[in-house]
Write an enzyme that holds these catalytic residues in place. Structure first.
Site, PDB file in Angstrom:
ATOM      1  N   TYR A  20       0.768  -1.268  -0.092  1.00 35.42           N
ATOM      2  CA  TYR A  20       0.029   0.035   0.051  1.00 35.42           C
ATOM      3  C   TYR A  20       0.907   1.276  -0.014  1.00 35.42           C
ATOM      4  CZ  TYR A  20      -3.199   3.509   1.551  1.00 35.42           C
ATOM      5  OH  TYR A  20      -4.117   4.769   1.361  1.00 35.42           O
ATOM      6  N   GLU A  35      -2.905   7.648  -4.606  1.00 31.42           N
ATOM      7  CA  GLU A  35      -3.012   6.401  -3.965  1.00 31.42           C
ATOM      8  C   GLU A  35      -2.656   5.094  -4.900  1.00 31.42           C
ATOM      9  OE1 GLU A  35      -5.813   4.956  -0.676  1.00 31.42           O
ATOM     10  OE2 GLU A  35      -6.403   3.698  -2.499  1.00 31.42           O
TER      11      GLU A  35
END
Ligand code: GDP
Ligand code: MN
Length: 378
Positions: A101, A189
């Protein structure tokens, strides 16, 4: 404003972040053609502006163009969290070893951007954040200095990224920071950023949110806005320069000024009501804008009463009253309306509304109480 995955990844690639080869398709036939061009295993990904597509069945791997067409047909017929899928991204599939992530967002409390990374990336990141937040590394970025190389290296070390990937990781981090800074993003992201079996780092997913207040200096990004994916009321509101946010209550609010709008909502809640929306008609709003605002408020079927709280300064109360009359004539509202007008030309405004069958109020507390009662049918 949210960008689709395919749009976000295209921007990422311009900043040197590696992405899979692929293109977006609106039909299953198109998806098949793209799959033929790419060759090998293919991933078909629904393009909707919500997360959790994987878990909802909106991301599927196909072994050949024929299966790609089948899966695209399936996915294009889906609805994910209430949003119909209109496009799919057809990418070459990656053989995944590790999912990381990696994101930059605003930390409002710290008044700084923050870089977040975790070696426990992928579809369960929300659960990781809730149950084992220590697995997510956070580093604040000084907005004037930007992301420093040593910070990216620290992050790589903290998430136990094997050393062979550090150089590439630092390059991707710099790329993501530049994306974030130069597009005025509030979120950039990558989840997952993967290590592939053939030892590359690739951004498999991309998500971006751009600060709406900065859209005026990003004409190229403004064009990417997918109006099909927005609540129609919000599109309409933007057209008229109104700040409108739909909420879950049943008292529609039309107020001038963001601060007064917040206060009005607070006072409604204080008297046991629930606002149906936030709406700031802005300073100096004319009749046309007021009429648009009223149409927008009344398109929400949950609205059982409307509260107008107008403090006339630059905005003139008689102009607002005229707007209310225009809108009433047009939309023939069936719900009770409570109006409080004070300030510039309030007297003229009240006169105009005399025959409009509205409930009048002197103070905000009075107006809020009356609208709460009206919404309850009292
Ligand atoms: P999201 O669920 O909306 O975040 O969609 P993602 O694009 O992140 O995809 C969800 C999951 O599907 C990823 O975490 C991967 O595990 C898997 N996935 C996505 N692309 C590929 C791919 O090219 N190959 C493989 N094997 N899995 C993929
Ligand atoms: Mn994802």
């Amino acid at each position: 404003m949210k960008l689709h995955e395919y749009q976000s990844k295209l921007i990422f690639s311009k900043y040197g972040i590696p992405i899979p080869k692929g293109r977006v398709a609106a039909t299953a036939q198109e998806a098949r053609h793209i799959a033929e061009e790419l060759g090998g295993r293919i991933v078909i990904k629904s393009q909707v502006l919500v997360g959790g597509r994987g878990k909802a069945g909106g991301v599927k791997v196909a072994k050949d163009p024929q299966e790609a067409e089948q899966l695209a047909t399936q996915i294009l017929a889906m609805e994910i969290k209430g949003l119909p899928v209109r496009k799919v991204l057809v990418d070459e599939a990656a053989a995944i070893e590790t999912e990381i992530y990696f994101a930059i967002t605003n930390d409002r409390a710290a008044k700084k951007p923050v870089l977040m990374a975790s070696s426990a990336g992928g579809v369960d990141i929300e659960e990781v954040a809730a149950k084992t937040p220590e697995q997510i590394v956070k580093v604040h970025i000084d907005p004037l200095l930007g992301l420093r190389e040593y910070q990216a290296r620290d992050v790589a070390a903290s998430i136990d990224l094997p050393r062979d990937y550090w150089k590439e990781f630092i390059k991707i981090a710099a790329g993501l920071w530049n994306v974030y800074k130069e597009t005025d993003a509030i979120l950039a992201e990558i989840n997952p950023l993967v290590i592939t079996k053939d030892k590359r780092l690739v951004a498999l997913d991309g998500k971006m949110m751009i600060d709406d207040n900065a859209m005026f200096r990003h004409a190229d990004l403004a064009e990417m806005r997918d109006i099909d994916e927005e609540a129609p009321a919000e599109t309409e509101a933007r057209k008229y320069g109104l700040s409108y946010i739909k909420l879950d209550g049943n008292i529609g609010c039309m107020v001038n000024g963001a601060g007064l709008a917040m206060t009005s909502m607070d006072v409604i809640k204080l008297f046991g009501g629930e606002p149906a929306n936030f709406l700031d008609i802005g300073g100096g709003a004319g009749a046309e804008k007021v009429a648009a605002a009223m149409r927008i408020i009344l398109t929400d079927p949950h609205v059982k009463a409307v509260l107008f709280n107008i403090f006339g300064g630059i905005t003139r109360c008689d102009e607002v009253a005229r707007g209310i009359l225009v809108a009433m004539d047009e939309v023939k509202p069936k719900v009770p309306m409570v109006v409080r007008l004070v300030g510039t030309n309030a007297e003229e405004g009240r006169k105009l509304l005399e025959n409009a069958n509205m409930i009048t109020a002197e103070t905000l507390a009075d107006a809020a109480k009356k609208s709460v009662a009206a919404a309850q049918g009292k």
